[in-house]
Design an enzyme around this catalytic site. Sequence first.
Site, short mmCIF file in Angstrom:
data_model
loop_
_atom_site.label_atom_id
_atom_site.label_comp_id
_atom_site.label_asym_id
_atom_site.label_seq_id
_atom_site.Cartn_x
_atom_site.Cartn_y
_atom_site.Cartn_z
CG ASP A 1 -21.43 62.10 -84.21
OD1 ASP A 1 -20.31 62.42 -83.77
OD2 ASP A 1 -21.88 60.95 -84.16
CG HIS B 1 -22.63 54.48 -84.54
ND1 HIS B 1 -22.67 55.28 -83.40
CD2 HIS B 1 -21.43 54.71 -85.10
CE1 HIS B 1 -21.54 55.94 -83.29
NE2 HIS B 1 -20.77 55.62 -84.32
CG ASP B 2 -19.13 52.86 -82.80
OD1 ASP B 2 -19.18 52.81 -84.04
OD2 ASP B 2 -18.77 53.87 -82.16
CD GLU C 1 -16.82 57.36 -79.27
OE1 GLU C 1 -17.03 56.18 -79.56
OE2 GLU C 1 -16.23 58.14 -80.05
CG ASP D 1 -16.06 60.32 -83.45
OD1 ASP D 1 -16.84 59.37 -83.28
OD2 ASP D 1 -14.96 60.21 -84.03
C1 GLC Z 1 -16.12 56.77 -82.81
C2 GLC Z 1 -17.33 56.48 -83.64
C3 GLC Z 1 -17.02 55.36 -84.58
C4 GLC Z 1 -15.87 55.81 -85.46
C5 GLC Z 1 -14.68 56.30 -84.65
C6 GLC Z 1 -13.74 57.07 -85.50
O1 GLC Z 1 -15.79 55.71 -81.99
O2 GLC Z 1 -18.44 56.21 -82.83
O3 GLC Z 1 -18.12 54.97 -85.34
O4 GLC Z 1 -15.48 54.75 -86.27
O5 GLC Z 1 -15.05 57.15 -83.61
O6 GLC Z 1 -14.30 58.30 -85.89
#
Ligand code: GLC
Length: 549
Positions: free
Chosen positions: A97, A314-315, A240, A198
Amino acid sequence: MDKWWKNSVVYQVYPRSFLDTNGDGIGDLNGIIEKLDYLKLLGVDAVWLSPVFKSPNDDNGYDISDYRDIMDEFGTMEDMERLFAEAEKRGIRIIIDIVANHTSDEHPWFQEAKKSRDNPYREYYVFRDNVDGKVPNSLESVFSGSAWEYQEETDSYYLHCFSKKQPDLNYENPKVLKEMIDIENFWIDKGAGGFRLDVIENIGKIPDEEIIVNGPRLHEYIHEMYKQAFSRKDLLVVGECWAADEQIGKLYSNPAREELSMIFQFEHIGLDEVEGEGKWSLKPLNLLDLKRILSKWQNAFHGDGWNSLFWNNHDLPRIVSRFGDDGTYRVESAKMLATLLHGMKGTPYIFQGEEIGMTNISLATIDEYEDIETLNMYREKIAEGWTDEKLMESIHAKSRDNARTPMQWTDGLNAGFTSGTPWFAVNPNYKQINVEAALRNPDSIFYHYQKLVRLRKEKKVLVDGDYRLLCADDPDIFAYARILDGQVVVVVCNFHGDAREVSVMDELAGLTGGRGEEYKILLSNYKDSGCDLSRLELRPYEAVMYELA
Ligand code: GLC
Ligand code: CA
């Protein structure tokens, strides 16, 4: 040869909550190594690790202070190398990641950048002067408040789209892109099987125009990463991308454009929000919306893009609590949701604990929560006059901490996660819901997932078949067919806690040229499911996958 990731299933590990092996209450790399055989048993081909790099943990590792070293709590670089080696022995690839959009404020680049206006690292970040004594503009942080933080030493503001300990990098400076590509190559050389990028859609930001996502040079930067890093090996690279529609999805994942393998898009995840009111608002899911959105993405790509398939990460809150029933029909609805997703076209992702039907947690007070997004939101809204009761209701439904409770391995101390004090609450339902119990029970959710993973390897139609939505207007049943050169798979799911009747035969005959009265069951979440597709009586949350005999 087609890409390996097309018939693969990826398992996401959130290392902090997976397995603790040294009693400090925090999951670690040795814990992941210990459970590789478990993941092998499930059958997954790759493991995506949420960030394992050095970090002050303001946002649990998504704030990185050294991209080339391991977080102290998680272990050492030797442990990481052993994880690569042990995973490889089992045919499992490790997906790293990479947080490319921002660093920690404790990263040496930022420590330098904030020293003076002419520091060589100044242009690595986004610093601006105040405007009339105020913040440069109205950009807001995803974690509440202004996206600009005052920085005293140089009397200026820096941009942070997330927490103020996550300063945004400035990709208009070519050195930043070069640094990130070097980091990616460092991990490719270590043996990474791919990357999860990310919030990659943010790196083309033009802050002065208040443009953050989908900036004008975004795809140029990603293509450069592809040319100089991703293309060196046969990697899975997933971005993402919260703001992507299908057209943008193609820009990223059309192989001809040489960018990413696929993206995570989140349109289906926002369906239980009130439109325009953000993630904390609550609205029951309308199944017709889910059918429309998932089908739209299923039909978006024809060799010019590829989907990822996921309910959880995880979010996000736990899917069985969200779109299923985590009470009476927990097992049935968890299997139903799995069947629906894994029958679709794309690469499925399983988030740790999903395979045993782990649920949301409802902690009594805000003090028991850990997640920075949750805590900041609560503070901001209380100040605006919201009630604790209302906010806790949203937090129970939507907080990221729902996903972050420790993995439930056994019915013993702390669910077998740690012999010490767990960093975050263990869900009290671990006595019933745990891996040990799941492995003992041949009808468990775990074995249902195992079968789904295996079917994807065995049935080419599940990988390459066209997708056709069936009974589009039915408000309770989600049914579709996958079709490839005479092979047909049909998935029928009852999203309701009551029995429902449905016929899919006429529509199916129209699609398959009238053939095929004979269907056999590949998989079901009940015993003795019906086989007459012209008249199916589905029990609560019943889900059946059929194959044309
Ligand atoms: C992404 C991650 C999240 C994080 C954010 C900032 O959305 O999945 O967990 O807080 O980016 O890095
Ligand atoms: Ca530990």
